[in-house]
Motif scaffolding. Structure first.
Motif, PDB file in Angstrom:
ATOM      1  N   GLN A   1       0.824  -1.208   0.000  1.00 21.33           N
ATOM      2  CA  GLN A   1       0.000   0.000   0.000  1.00 21.33           C
ATOM      3  C   GLN A   1       0.859   1.259   0.000  1.00 21.33           C
ATOM      4  O   GLN A   1       0.484   2.264  -0.604  1.00 21.33           O
ATOM      5  CB  GLN A   1      -0.914  -0.004   1.225  1.00 21.33           C
ATOM      6  CG  GLN A   1      -2.057  -0.998   1.141  1.00 21.33           C
ATOM      7  CD  GLN A   1      -2.975  -0.717  -0.040  1.00 21.33           C
ATOM      8  OE1 GLN A   1      -3.206   0.430  -0.380  1.00 21.33           O
ATOM      9  NE2 GLN A   1      -3.462  -1.769  -0.668  1.00 21.33           N
ATOM     10  N   ALA A   2       1.998   1.217   0.675  1.00 21.20           N
ATOM     11  CA  ALA A   2       2.898   2.370   0.657  1.00 21.20           C
ATOM     12  C   ALA A   2       3.401   2.638  -0.753  1.00 21.20           C
ATOM     13  O   ALA A   2       3.530   3.798  -1.181  1.00 21.20           O
ATOM     14  CB  ALA A   2       4.069   2.140   1.611  1.00 21.20           C
ATOM     15  N   PHE A   3       3.680   1.559  -1.485  1.00 19.86           N
ATOM     16  CA  PHE A   3       4.126   1.713  -2.866  1.00 19.86           C
ATOM     17  C   PHE A   3       3.028   2.363  -3.724  1.00 19.86           C
ATOM     18  O   PHE A   3       3.281   3.310  -4.472  1.00 19.86           O
ATOM     19  CB  PHE A   3       4.504   0.338  -3.442  1.00 19.86           C
ATOM     20  CG  PHE A   3       4.784   0.382  -4.917  1.00 19.86           C
ATOM     21  CD1 PHE A   3       5.993   0.866  -5.393  1.00 19.86           C
ATOM     22  CD2 PHE A   3       3.835  -0.055  -5.840  1.00 19.86           C
ATOM     23  CE1 PHE A   3       6.241   0.907  -6.762  1.00 19.86           C
ATOM     24  CE2 PHE A   3       4.074  -0.016  -7.191  1.00 19.86           C
ATOM     25  CZ  PHE A   3       5.281   0.471  -7.660  1.00 19.86           C
ATOM     26  N   VAL A   4       1.805   1.835  -3.599  1.00 19.85           N
ATOM     27  CA  VAL A   4       0.703   2.398  -4.389  1.00 19.85           C
ATOM     28  C   VAL A   4       0.466   3.857  -4.010  1.00 19.85           C
ATOM     29  O   VAL A   4       0.242   4.721  -4.866  1.00 19.85           O
ATOM     30  CB  VAL A   4      -0.581   1.562  -4.179  1.00 19.85           C
ATOM     31  CG1 VAL A   4      -1.761   2.217  -4.888  1.00 19.85           C
ATOM     32  CG2 VAL A   4      -0.385   0.144  -4.695  1.00 19.85           C
ATOM     33  N   GLY A   5       0.510   4.136  -2.708  1.00 14.65           N
ATOM     34  CA  GLY A   5       0.316   5.516  -2.270  1.00 14.65           C
ATOM     35  C   GLY A   5       1.411   6.435  -2.775  1.00 14.65           C
ATOM     36  O   GLY A   5       1.157   7.599  -3.130  1.00 14.65           O
ATOM     37  N   THR A   6       2.629   5.936  -2.813  1.00 15.67           N
ATOM     38  CA  THR A   6       3.745   6.764  -3.286  1.00 15.67           C
ATOM     39  C   THR A   6       3.579   7.133  -4.750  1.00 15.67           C
ATOM     40  O   THR A   6       3.745   8.299  -5.136  1.00 15.67           O
ATOM     41  CB  THR A   6       5.073   6.034  -3.068  1.00 15.67           C
ATOM     42  OG1 THR A   6       5.242   5.764  -1.672  1.00 15.67           O
ATOM     43  CG2 THR A   6       6.232   6.875  -3.568  1.00 15.67           C
ATOM     44  N   ILE A   7       3.286   6.135  -5.596  1.00 18.71           N
ATOM     45  CA  ILE A   7       3.149   6.460  -7.024  1.00 18.71           C
ATOM     46  C   ILE A   7       1.937   7.360  -7.255  1.00 18.71           C
ATOM     47  O   ILE A   7       1.948   8.223  -8.150  1.00 18.71           O
ATOM     48  CB  ILE A   7       3.059   5.182  -7.891  1.00 18.71           C
ATOM     49  CG1 ILE A   7       1.811   4.368  -7.552  1.00 18.71           C
ATOM     50  CG2 ILE A   7       4.321   4.340  -7.756  1.00 18.71           C
ATOM     51  CD1 ILE A   7       1.573   3.221  -8.526  1.00 18.71           C
ATOM     52  N   ALA A   8       0.883   7.184  -6.437  1.00 17.20           N
ATOM     53  CA  ALA A   8      -0.288   8.059  -6.586  1.00 17.20           C
ATOM     54  C   ALA A   8       0.071   9.496  -6.221  1.00 17.20           C
ATOM     55  O   ALA A   8      -0.277  10.444  -6.944  1.00 17.20           O
ATOM     56  CB  ALA A   8      -1.430   7.556  -5.718  1.00 17.20           C
ATOM     57  N   ALA A   9       0.760   9.690  -5.080  1.00 13.31           N
ATOM     58  CA  ALA A   9       1.104  11.039  -4.634  1.00 13.31           C
ATOM     59  C   ALA A   9       2.092  11.705  -5.577  1.00 13.31           C
ATOM     60  O   ALA A   9       1.944  12.881  -5.940  1.00 13.31           O
ATOM     61  CB  ALA A   9       1.681  10.987  -3.217  1.00 13.31           C
ATOM     62  N   VAL A  10       3.118  10.924  -6.014  1.00  5.68           N
ATOM     63  CA  VAL A  10       4.116  11.493  -6.929  1.00  5.68           C
ATOM     64  C   VAL A  10       3.479  11.883  -8.257  1.00  5.68           C
ATOM     65  O   VAL A  10       3.681  12.981  -8.788  1.00  5.68           O
ATOM     66  CB  VAL A  10       5.270  10.492  -7.147  1.00  5.68           C
ATOM     67  CG1 VAL A  10       6.182  10.960  -8.268  1.00  5.68           C
ATOM     68  CG2 VAL A  10       6.066  10.321  -5.859  1.00  5.68           C
ATOM     69  N   GLY A  11       2.692  10.968  -8.832  1.00  5.58           N
ATOM     70  CA  GLY A  11       2.067  11.265 -10.125  1.00  5.58           C
ATOM     71  C   GLY A  11       1.124  12.453 -10.048  1.00  5.58           C
ATOM     72  O   GLY A  11       1.152  13.345 -10.909  1.00  5.58           O
ATOM     73  N   LEU A  12       0.280  12.489  -9.013  1.00  6.18           N
ATOM     74  CA  LEU A  12      -0.692  13.576  -8.891  1.00  6.18           C
ATOM     75  C   LEU A  12       0.010  14.897  -8.610  1.00  6.18           C
ATOM     76  O   LEU A  12      -0.358  15.940  -9.177  1.00  6.18           O
ATOM     77  CB  LEU A  12      -1.677  13.248  -7.770  1.00  6.18           C
ATOM     78  CG  LEU A  12      -2.951  14.106  -7.702  1.00  6.18           C
ATOM     79  CD1 LEU A  12      -3.713  14.057  -9.015  1.00  6.18           C
ATOM     80  CD2 LEU A  12      -3.841  13.617  -6.561  1.00  6.18           C
TER      81      LEU A  12
END
Length: 1020
Positions: free
Chosen positions: A279-290
């Motif tokens: 989940q940390a990985f998914v959250g990271t790519i979501a935050a970075v991309g957005l």
């Protein structure tokens, strides 16, 4: 319907999340239901079905959890956690991101700080849920797991952030309607360059390959960090909507591979650690991309805004340059070293072509600048020098005489210091314009007033003398001499007619100069025949020789029919009047056309024109036969000359063809193609206490506002009174709302009074003068009981008073001419004889006011026509841009005449709730019903505009406070009949703040009314 749709999606998300339970803790690897419930409660926050939404979420949570192995008690804990989490998120978003469309605003998620606030709302809401969810697991299982709490926090935060981002970005486009959204996507994709389409495809293909390589193969290498590169590529290059979809899609891929037991995270032994890392990985790519996408959008928006503002600034600079260059007034900007920084083309024309050949301004003698009396002007007396020295320069008269203008030209200059410095030096801007004709007209008016004041004394003396005789005769006993009495009455009547003739000539003189032209095709044959028949009838009824007319076939002219009739009436009347005793007047009238001009010739058999006076007879107040017993004011031919010249023609006089009588010839346009261009408004009088100029920001309003005829006439009257009547203070005042306001006066008036100041009408001297209870002129004002008791004596010392009434066209009181002096002037002969002159000047201003009122009607009609270009598409009312023009027009009129003006603001109550619960179509229908009701309630002279989504503005012209209350009550009644709830605030324009101040006060009154309506009613 929304509740049903969200229930279905939440059911699927909850079931999918329960399928990812990792161990006996009953915690799932992913929980998409957290994001779905957050969006659900945010959308339905103000819905009337909120309790049904909460019940549906609770039922689904219990059903799915118990069906997938959770106990009923644990399911109930999860219900409570989900309700708190979703409700807290909806509350925080509406509080922290009220501008977004899904909250209370209209905006899309486009800024980086909005993303961080959204993330914070997700974290806080998840924290609220984490206080209950893991606690429920502890209550049921007997063990509290901090790692499980960390997993709860991470998975739910990521779920809420991802799903709410997609909803806020994709849902914004969807809210306009599925068809519109679909068309917009297709259109945008069709317009996307091929290279960018290939980039989209490349990102998708490479992302799929990279995620399969990292998560689909059990190579045991920690390569997940390399996938950030794909997110960075997408976030920095591609559309934000694509970026959030990319993050969601490939984050899901990573989770699915992990659940399947493959990929980097599958080798983590602890289920809790595996869920936390995934989940940390998914959250990271979501935050970075957005963050990258929104940051790029912000930069792009700022760059676009900067370019737009730069282009607008360039356009504004070009417009300003064009305006300055097109000004008829000369404009210069000079610094304190005498460097010429700006000079518009009009300067060259006004100075007779004499301008400095360098960037240094020349000395006064270089330009031929003199004082009005002809004495040389020194360098330190230049307007810009005086302004830089701290002297107020306004309406400074200068005479220009050089080879370019050998006859001389009188200029009026105003100069002011610009704020700040330019290259370290202070600068002054100077504006000047030609007032030669205006000063000549002022002198003419002063001369005419002197002539009238002198000439009126004779008929007034006659009236007074014979009135006194008749009074004595009536008081004497015995029989009366009827013949002598009748003779006295005839003399009084004749004197009255002479006075009326003088006053009518003055009004005709003013009309010929200032009335707006309305040219059309005029049939001269019909017009001249009509005048001839009237003159024949008049002669027959008076028993004088009947004039003989020889009228040829007359051509038509393109001119103002009213002024052309006045022109021909004057010339024909003069021809008949100036005929020898006992001689039958004979007139011959012909026309001829040359190119686009029609020449009209009138021959008569009169006494002719004295030698050397063929040109001077057209000067105002010139009387060629003053000693021959012919009455008149000397204005008739001056009026004729003004009328002809305003039409672009010329007029002349000569001896008759046979050497006897006179021949008058004048030219007028034959058609519209040869007519002169529309006249420019005359420049206002340049005087120290002149009214401030009204600047209109809207270039479309050029030429819309009429020349201030009343204002111009008022200043001329005050100029004359200051020169002729020895009083310290003269003013033109306005009476409205029970107060007397000073419209026009000199700033240096001896009493310290200022324009716009007022006092109660009942306290004034003028109220008694206007009512006829006190004399018009009081040389010892305190000796008059009514004046001695007036309340204004408490404010200022008044020894001498003089006044005259100014009336509206309908006869109601407008205001008064008011003269005051602290000294008693019982020995002043000019003031003692001033009453008839003041009455005449009062009638003059009454006539000027009537002209202004007619112009106001025409200007209002023209304004409404111009407003048609700026209409609100929904209601058909003027929009916000037009509203600014309405306010400008109202302020200009208020500054000029202080007409009672009211500004009102109307705001619809509950429109947002109607839009949310019944849809935008119902909301639009509500707005249209309000517009129709308000428009039906106001008067024809009022203005209404839609100035916001649920807000309307109204300007009520010529509207007193009682009138305003009537209109407001009518508006409220119409709104109630239309079942429209609204709040309304209004205020009257005051002398200090004017219309802008009334608008602010109306807004404040509107807010107070809304507060009052929002207060719950008290039950007794």
């Amino acid at each position: 319907m929304r509740t049903l749709c969200f229930s279905a999606v939440f059911l699927a998300a909850t079931y999918a999340g329960r399928l990812t339970v990792l161990d006996e803790t009953n915690l799932s690897l992913v929980w998409p239901a957290a994001g779905v419930s957050a969006v659900w409660f945010l959308t339905q926050y103000r819905s009337r079905w909120r309790s049904l939404d909460a019940a549906a979420l609770s039922l689904i949570t219990v059903s799915v959890n118990t069906a997938t192995g959770a106990s009923l008690v644990l399911s109930l804990w999860f219900v409570l956690a989900n309700l708190v989490q979703a409700g807290l998120f909806a509350f925080l978003v509406r509080r922290w991101l009220a501008n977004l469309w899904a909250a209370t605003g209209q905006d899309q998620l486009t800024r980086t700080y909005e993303m961080w606030r959204l993330t914070a709302a997700a974290v806080v809401a998840t924290g609220g849920g984490a206080l209950l969810g893991p606690t429920g697991v502890w209550v049921v299982n007997g063990t509290y797991s901090w790692p499980a709490t960390a997993v709860w926090m991470t998975r739910n935060t990521v779920s809420i952030l991802l799903i709410s981002s997609i909803w806020l970005i994709w849902g914004y486009a969807w809210q306009t309607g599925p068809g519109t959204w679909r068309d917009s996507v297709v259109t945008r994709w069709a317009r996307t360059p091929v290279r960018r389409k290939l980039e989209y495809a490349t990102v998708v293909v490479l992302s799929a390959a990279a995620y399969c390589a990292v998560f689909g193969i059990n190579h045991g290498l920690p390569l997940a960090f390399t996938l950030i590169g794909m997110t960075v590529w997408a976030g920095s290059r591609l559309h934000t909507a694509f970026v959030v979809a990319h993050d969601l899609a490939f984050g899901t891929v990573a989770v699915l591979f992990t659940l399947h037991g493959t990929g980097t995270f599958a080798f983590i032994g602890s289920y809790t650690a595996r869920a936390l890392v995934a989940q940390a990985f998914v959250g990271t790519i979501a935050a970075v991309g957005l963050a990258l996408a929104l940051g790029r959008d912000e930069r792009a928006a700022l760059v676009t805004q900067l370019r737009t503002e730069r282009a607008a600034a360039a356009d504004q600079a070009n417009l300003t340059t064009a305006i300055v260059n097109s000004m008829a007034e000369g404009l210069t900007v000079v610094d304190e070293q005498g460097r010429l920084l700006l000079r518009n083309p009009a300067v060259r024309g006004l100075l007779g072509g004499v301008v400095s050949g360098s960037d240094q301004i020349g000395k006064p003698d270089y330009y031929g600048l003199l004082h009005p009396d002809g004495t040389p002007m020194g360098p330190e007396e230049m307007p810009y020098r005086r302004a830089l020295a701290g002297t107020e320069v306004r309406g400074l008269d200068m005479l220009v005489r050089n080879p370019g203008v050998p006859q001389g030209r009188l200029l009026s200059a105003s100069s002011a210091v610009l704020p700040g410095t330019l290259n370290g030096a202070r600068c002054a801007v100077t504006v000047f314009h030609d007032v030669t004709a205006e000063r000549r007209h002022r002198d003419e008016l002063a001369a005419f007033a002197g002539v009238v004041a002198h000439d009126l004394l004779n008929p007034l003396t006659t009236v007074e003398g014979w009135t006194a005789w008749l009074t004595d005769a009536l008081d004497e006993p015995g029989p009366r001499d009827d013949a002598e009495t009748r003779d006295g009455l005839i003399r009084i009547s004749r004197a009255g007619r002479r006075m009326r003739g003088m006053i009518d000539d003055l009004l005709a003189y003013t009309t010929a100069r200032d009335a707006a032209l309305s040219p059309t095709l005029v049939d001269l044959s019909e017009l001249v025949n009509d005048i001839a028949i009237a003159r024949i009838d008049q002669a027959q009824s008076a028993g004088t020789p009947v004039p003989a007319f020889d009228i040829g076939e007359l051509l038509s002219v393109y001119a103002d029919p009213v002024l052309v009739r006045q022109l021909l009436e004057n010339l024909i009347s003069n021809a008949i009047k100036y005929t020898g005793a006992g001689v039958t007047p004979r007139l011959r009238i012909r026309t001829d056309r040359t190119d686009h001009q029609v020449t009209v010739t009138i021959d008569d058999n009169g006494i002719g024109i004295p030698d050397g006076q063929q040109n001077s007879i057209f000067e105002s107040f010139h009387r060629a036969h003053r000693s021959a017993g012919y009455s008149g004011t000397g204005l008739g031919l001056g009026i004729c000359k003004r009328i002809v010249e305003r039409h672009g023609g010329s007029i002349g006089a000569a001896a008759g063809p046979d050497g006897h009588g006179s021949r008058f010839s004048f030219t007028l346009p034959a058609d519209a193609g040869s007519a002169p261009p529309p006249e420019e408004a005359p420049a206002p009088s340049a005087r120290p206490a002149g009214p401030p100029a009204v600047v209109h920001s809207d270039p479309d309003d050029f030429g819309l506002f009429p020349a201030a005829g009343f204002e111009h006439a008022a200043h001329l009257v005050l100029d004359y009174l200051h020169e002729q009547m020895p009083l310290a203070f003269w003013a033109v005042t306005r009476v409205q709302n029970g107060r007397q306001t000073y419209l026009y006066l000199d700033s240096d008036n001896g009493y310290g009074l200022r324009r716009g100041e007022s006092h109660p009408w009942e306290d004034s001297f003028c109220v008694h003068m206007a009512a006829g209870n006190a004399p018009t002129v009081a040389l010892d004002a305190q000796a008059v009981p009514a004046y001695a008791k007036a309340g204004v004596n408490q404010l200022i010392d008044i020894g001498t008073y003089a006044g005259a009434v100014i009336t509206e066209p309908d006869g109601s009181l407008f205001g008064a001419i008011c003269g005051l002096d602290p000294q008693v002037r019982t020995g002043d002969s000019r003031l003692a004889r001033a009453e008839p002159l003041l009455a005449l000047l009062g009638r003059l201003l009454t006539a000027a006011l009537a002209t202004d009122r007619v112009q106001d009607l025409a200007t209002n009609a023209l304004l409404r026509e111009h407003l048609g270009a700026d209409l609100d598409t929904l209601t058909g009312l003027p929009d916000r841009r037009a509203w600014r023009r309405i306010l400008d027009r109202a302020q200009a009129r208020f500054e000029r005449l202080a007409d009672p003006t009211v500004v009102a603001v109307l705001d619809l109550d509950g429109l947002k709730e109607i839009n949310e619960t019944r849809g935008r179509v119902s909301g639009d229908a509500h707005i249209m019903a309000a517009a129709t009701a308000a428009r039906r309630a106001i008067r024809d002279t009022d203005f209404i505009a839609r100035i916001g989504g649920d807000e309307f503005g109204l300007v009520l012209t010529h509207c007193t406070r009682p009138d305003a209350e009537t209109v407001v009550n009518r508006i409220n009644a119409e709104l109630a009949a239309a079942e429209v709830a609204a709040s309304l605030g209004w205020a009257a324009a005051g002398p200090d703040e004017g219309v802008p101040g009334a608008l602010d006060a109306a807004d404040a009154a509107l807010y107070a009314e809304k507060q009052r309506r929002a207060r719950p009613a008290r039950v007794s």
